[in-house]
Motif scaffolding. Structure first.
Motif, short mmCIF file in Angstrom:
data_model
loop_
_atom_site.label_atom_id
_atom_site.label_comp_id
_atom_site.label_asym_id
_atom_site.label_seq_id
_atom_site.Cartn_x
_atom_site.Cartn_y
_atom_site.Cartn_z
N ARG A 1 -0.98 -9.45 -0.98
CA ARG A 1 -1.95 -10.44 -1.47
C ARG A 1 -2.74 -9.87 -2.66
N ARG B 1 -4.22 -1.44 8.47
CA ARG B 1 -5.03 -1.50 9.68
C ARG B 1 -5.55 -2.90 9.98
N GLY C 1 0.87 -1.18 0.00
CA GLY C 1 0.00 0.00 0.00
C GLY C 1 0.90 1.22 0.00
N PRO C 2 0.38 2.39 0.36
CA PRO C 2 1.22 3.60 0.34
C PRO C 2 2.51 3.44 1.14
N GLY D 1 3.40 2.66 8.97
CA GLY D 1 2.12 3.02 8.35
C GLY D 1 0.96 2.71 9.29
N MET E 1 -10.49 -1.57 2.76
CA MET E 1 -11.89 -1.17 2.61
C MET E 1 -12.05 0.30 2.28
N GLN E 2 -11.04 1.12 2.66
CA GLN E 2 -11.16 2.55 2.45
C GLN E 2 -10.73 3.01 1.07
N ALA F 1 4.13 -3.45 6.78
CA ALA F 1 3.33 -2.31 6.31
C ALA F 1 1.99 -2.85 5.83
N GLY G 1 1.42 -12.36 -3.05
CA GLY G 1 1.52 -13.50 -2.14
C GLY G 1 0.90 -13.13 -0.82
N GLY H 1 4.19 0.61 2.04
CA GLY H 1 5.09 -0.38 1.46
C GLY H 1 5.70 0.09 0.15
N HIS I 1 -10.48 10.47 0.52
CA HIS I 1 -9.27 10.76 1.29
C HIS I 1 -8.96 12.26 1.10
N GLY I 2 -8.85 12.96 2.21
CA GLY I 2 -8.23 14.29 2.17
C GLY I 2 -6.74 14.03 2.22
N GLY J 1 -4.36 9.77 8.14
CA GLY J 1 -3.69 8.48 7.99
C GLY J 1 -2.53 8.50 7.00
N LEU J 2 -2.74 9.08 5.82
CA LEU J 2 -1.64 9.10 4.85
C LEU J 2 -0.51 9.99 5.35
C1 LIG Z 1 -12.68 4.91 5.88
C2 LIG Z 1 -11.27 5.48 5.86
C3 LIG Z 1 -11.05 6.74 5.32
C4 LIG Z 1 -9.77 7.30 5.31
N1 LIG Z 1 -9.60 8.59 4.90
C5 LIG Z 1 -8.38 9.14 4.94
C6 LIG Z 1 -8.19 10.49 4.55
O1 LIG Z 1 -9.14 11.22 4.26
N2 LIG Z 1 -6.93 10.99 4.54
C7 LIG Z 1 -5.85 10.23 4.94
O2 LIG Z 1 -4.71 10.72 4.90
N3 LIG Z 1 -6.01 8.95 5.33
C8 LIG Z 1 -7.24 8.40 5.36
N4 LIG Z 1 -7.40 7.11 5.76
C9 LIG Z 1 -6.21 6.35 6.18
C10 LIG Z 1 -5.40 5.78 5.00
O3 LIG Z 1 -6.24 5.07 4.14
C11 LIG Z 1 -4.30 4.89 5.56
O4 LIG Z 1 -3.52 5.68 6.43
C12 LIG Z 1 -3.40 4.26 4.50
O5 LIG Z 1 -4.09 3.31 3.75
C13 LIG Z 1 -2.21 3.57 5.17
O6 LIG Z 1 -1.40 2.94 4.22
P1 LIG Z 1 -0.66 1.57 4.55
O7 LIG Z 1 0.20 1.30 3.38
O8 LIG Z 1 -0.05 1.64 5.89
O9 LIG Z 1 -1.80 0.47 4.67
P2 LIG Z 1 -2.85 -0.09 3.56
O10 LIG Z 1 -3.22 0.97 2.60
O11 LIG Z 1 -3.94 -0.73 4.32
O12 LIG Z 1 -2.03 -1.20 2.78
C14 LIG Z 1 -1.70 -2.42 3.41
C15 LIG Z 1 -1.43 -3.46 2.35
O13 LIG Z 1 -1.02 -4.66 2.98
C16 LIG Z 1 -1.60 -5.77 2.32
N5 LIG Z 1 -1.62 -6.89 3.28
C17 LIG Z 1 -2.21 -6.92 4.50
N6 LIG Z 1 -1.98 -8.11 5.11
C18 LIG Z 1 -1.24 -8.83 4.25
C19 LIG Z 1 -0.68 -10.14 4.30
N7 LIG Z 1 -0.83 -10.91 5.38
N8 LIG Z 1 0.02 -10.59 3.22
C20 LIG Z 1 0.18 -9.80 2.12
N9 LIG Z 1 -0.32 -8.53 2.04
C21 LIG Z 1 -1.00 -8.07 3.07
C22 LIG Z 1 -2.98 -5.27 1.91
O14 LIG Z 1 -3.46 -6.00 0.81
C23 LIG Z 1 -2.66 -3.82 1.51
O15 LIG Z 1 -2.33 -3.70 0.15
C24 LIG Z 1 -8.67 6.54 5.81
C25 LIG Z 1 -8.88 5.28 6.35
C26 LIG Z 1 -10.18 4.76 6.40
C27 LIG Z 1 -10.38 3.41 7.02
#
Ligand SMILES: Cc1cc2nc3c(=O)[nH]c(=O)nc-3n(C[C@H](O)[C@H](O)[C@H](O)COP(=O)(O)OP(=O)(O)OC[C@H]3O[C@@H](n4cnc5c(N)ncnc54)[C@H](O)[C@@H]3O)c2cc1C
Length: 428
Positions: free
Chosen positions: A31, A155, A9-10, A286, A47-48, A152, A122, A12, A53-54, A299-300
Motif C-alpha cells: 500500500r 506486524r 518491506g525487508p 517475516g 511505525m518503527q 510478508a 495497492g 517482501g 534498529h540494531g 526482528g530483521l
Molecule cells: C519499535 C520497533 C523497533 C525495532 N527495532 C529493531 C531493531 O533494532 N533491530 C531489528 O532487527 N529489528 C527491529 N524491529 C523489527 C523490524 O522492524 C521488523 O522485523 C521488520 O520490519 C520486518 O520486516 P517485514 O518486511 O516482515 O515487515 P514490515 O517492515 O512491517 O513490512 C510490511 C509491509 O507490508 C505492507 N502491508 C501491510 N499490510 C498490507 C496490505 N494489506 N496490503 C498491502 N501492503 C501491506 C506495509 O505497508 C509494509 O510495507 C523493530 C520493530 C519495532 C516495532
C-alpha cells in the motif's frame, strides 16, 4: 511459478528479488508507494521505520548471499560494518551501523530493477482461497492469480488474519518506545559506549539506549512502561531527560550533536508468534510470523533467517516444511521474549526477582556476578543458537540471586524523578 507477495518491506523485497533470480515471476504489492519524488519516505503503516534498529550480522550475510549488489548499495549509502574482539581474541562481526531507512532504501533501489520482479502499489484486502488452496491476493478488489502467495505484511498486516490458527503467544508487552535521531557535529567524536554496539543505561524503572547509525547519526531511545513518561513526546521534555541521565547528557551535549528529527513516539510493543495457516499455496514470512520486543534488535535477523530458510525449502521443493521449521526455530525466540519482558515489567514496578525458572534477561544480568555464566551467553546473544543455549546457565544464575545479589540500577533519576523533571519542561 507466479508468486505474489503481500508487502514490500525487508521480507517482501528480499524474497521477491531472490525468487525472481530463481526464474519465478514475482509481484510484491504494498500500500506504500515508496519514496516520494522529493526523496521523503514517511512509511506510514510501519511505525518503527524511523525508530532505531540494531542491525545484526544475519542481515548483511543474507544480502551478501542472495543480493550482493544490494549489500554494496547499502555500503555506498554509508552503512558501516561493525567488528569487535571477543574476550577469547576472536574478531567477530557485530552487524551494521545503519538506520533502518538507509537499509530499506538501498535494498529497494536495487531490487526494483530486478528482471522478473515487480513492486506495485495497492492494498491487499484478503487472499482468494478455492478448494483449500490460495489462488492469489485480492488487490483493490481484484484477484491477482498466483501459484504461491507469501504474506510478508509485517506486524500489523491483516490480509490473512482470518486463516489458520490464532497467534500464540500473542501479547501486548506493556512496554513502549520513544526515540529521536541526532547527528554528531563534524568533527565531534561519538560519546561513551557500554558495549561494542551501543551505550545503555538501566536506571530504576526504565531503560535508555544510544544506537549509532551511519555517518555520525545516532538515535536516543527511551524504553518505558506503556502509559508512563508520556510527556517525553514533547521535544523539550525529551531534551530535559537527556540532560538528566548521566552519559546521555554527554551524547546529546549541544557541543557534540544536534537533533535531526522531532521526538518519535512509538506504539505499544508486542510479542507474537503466528503459526503457518496450513493452506496450500499460502506462506507467512517475516514479522507476519513473529514479532518480538525490539530491545534485543532481533526482528530483521529473524526475518532474514526465515527468508533464507524459505528459499532453501522452495529450492528443494518442500515449502510445506516451513511451518515446522518456524515452530522449532522462531517460536522459541517469542516465548523467550514473553518471559523476559514480563520480568522486566515486574522489576520496573519495584518487585523482587521472581521465584521459578529465571528468564534469559536475568540469566544474562547474573553474568556480572558469576563470570562462568558468560561462557553460555555468546551464542544466545549472537543468535547462532536458540534460547535453550542459556538453559545450562540458569542454575548458576539462580545461585547468584539466592545469594542476595541484585543488578544495581544505573546512575540517573528514578522513573518517578524523571517524570517530575520532564513535566516541568513541557510547554504549558
Ligand atoms: C519499535 C520497533 C523497533 C525495532 N527495532 C529493531 C531493531 O533494532 N533491530 C531489528 O532487527 N529489528 C527491529 N524491529 C523489527 C523490524 O522492524 C521488523 O522485523 C521488520 O520490519 C520486518 O520486516 P517485514 O518486511 O516482515 O515487515 P514490515 O517492515 O512491517 O513490512 C510490511 C509491509 O507490508 C505492507 N502491508 C501491510 N499490510 C498490507 C496490505 N494489506 N496490503 C498491502 N501492503 C501491506 C506495509 O505497508 C509494509 O510495507 C523493530 C520493530 C519495532 C516495532
Amino acid at each position: 511459478m507466479r508468486i505474489s507477495i503481500i508487502g514490500a518491506g525487508p521480507a517482501g523485497l528480499f524474497l521477491g528479488a531472490a525468487l525472481a533470480r530463481r526464474g519465478h515471476a514475482v509481484v510484491a504489492v504494498d500500500r506504500d508507494g515508496g519514496p516520494a519524488a522529493d526523496g521523503r519516505w514517511d512509511r506510514r503503516g510501519v511505525m518503527q521505520f524511523h525508530h532505531p534498529h540494531g542491525v545484526r550480522p544475519q542481515v548483511g550475510a543474507a544480502l551478501r548471499a542472495e543480493l550482493p549488489e544490494a549489500y554494496d548499495a547499502w555500503l555506498a549509502a554509508g552503512a558501516e560494518p561493525i567488528t569487535f574482539t571477543l574476550p577469547d581474541g576472536r574478531r567477530v562481526s557485530g552487524g551494521m551501523r545503519s538506520r533502518r531507512e538507509t537499509f530499506e532504501r538501498a535494498l529497494r533501489a536495487v531490487v526494483v530493477r530486478e528482471p522478473g520482479f515487480t513492486v506495485r502499489q495497492g492494498h491487499v484486502d484478503a487472499v482468494a482461497i478455492a478448494d483449500g488452496r490460495a489462488r492469489g491476493p485480492v488487490v483493490d478488489g481484484a484477484v491477482l492469480p498466483s501459484d504461491l502467495v507469501i504474506d510478508a505484511s509485517g506486524r500489523s498486516g491483516r490480509a490473512t488474519r482470518a486463516y489458520g490458527p490464532a497467534p500464540a503467544p500473542a501479547g501486548d508487552t506493556g512496554i513502549a518506545y520513544v526515540s529521536r535521531q541526532y547527528r554528531l557535529h563534524d568533527p565531534a567524536a561519538p560519546g561513551p559506549m557500554t558495549n561494542p554496539l551501543a551505550w545503555q543505561a538501566d536506571p530504576d524503572g526504565y531503560q535508555v539506549v544510544v544506537f549509532r547509525h551511519e555517518a555520525g547519526i545516532f538515535s536516543v531511545l527511551l524504553v518505558r512502561p506503556a502509559g508512563t513518561l508520556r510527556d517525553l513526546r514533547h521535544d523539550a521534555a525529551f531534551d530535559a531527560a537527556c540532560r538528566a541521565v548521566p552519559g546521555l547528557d554527554d551524547w546529546t551535549d549541544p557541543d557534540r550533536a544536534a537533533p535531526i528529527t522531532p521526538v518519535l513516539p512509538g506504539g505499544r510493543l508486542h510479542n507474537r508468534y503466528r503459526p503457518q495457516p496450513g493452506i496450500d499455496g499460502l506462506v507467512l514470512a517475516g514479522d507476519a510470523v513473529c514479532t518480538t520486543t525490539p530491545m534485543f534488535g532481533r526482528g530483521l535477523a529473524t526475518t532474514m533467517m526465515q527468508a533464507r530458510e524459505l528459499l532453501r525449502l522452495l529450492d528443494r521443493g518442500t515449502p510445506g516444511d516451513f511451518g515446522a521449521w518456524c515452530d522449532a526455530e522462531m517460536r522459541p525466540w517469542v516465548d523467550d521474549h514473553v518471559r523476559s519482558d514480563a520480568c522486566t515489567r515486574l522489576l520496573w514496578t519495584g518487585a523482587d526477582v521472581p521465584d521459578g525458572p529465571l528468564p534469559s534477561s536475568l540469566v544474562l544480568a547474573a553474568a556480572e556476578a558469576d563470570p562462568r555464566i558468560g561462557a553460555f551467553c555468546g551464542d544466545y546473544l549472537a543468535m547462532t543458537a536458540g534460547p535453550s543455549a542459556l538453559a545450562a546457565a540458569e542454575p548458576l544464575a539462580r545461585e547468584v540471586y539466592d545469594s542476595g545479589w541484585r543488578p544495581a540500577p544505573s546512575d540517573g533519576p528514578t522513573r518517578d524523578e524523571l517524570a517530575r523533571i520532564i513535566r516541568t519542561a513541557v510547554p504549558a
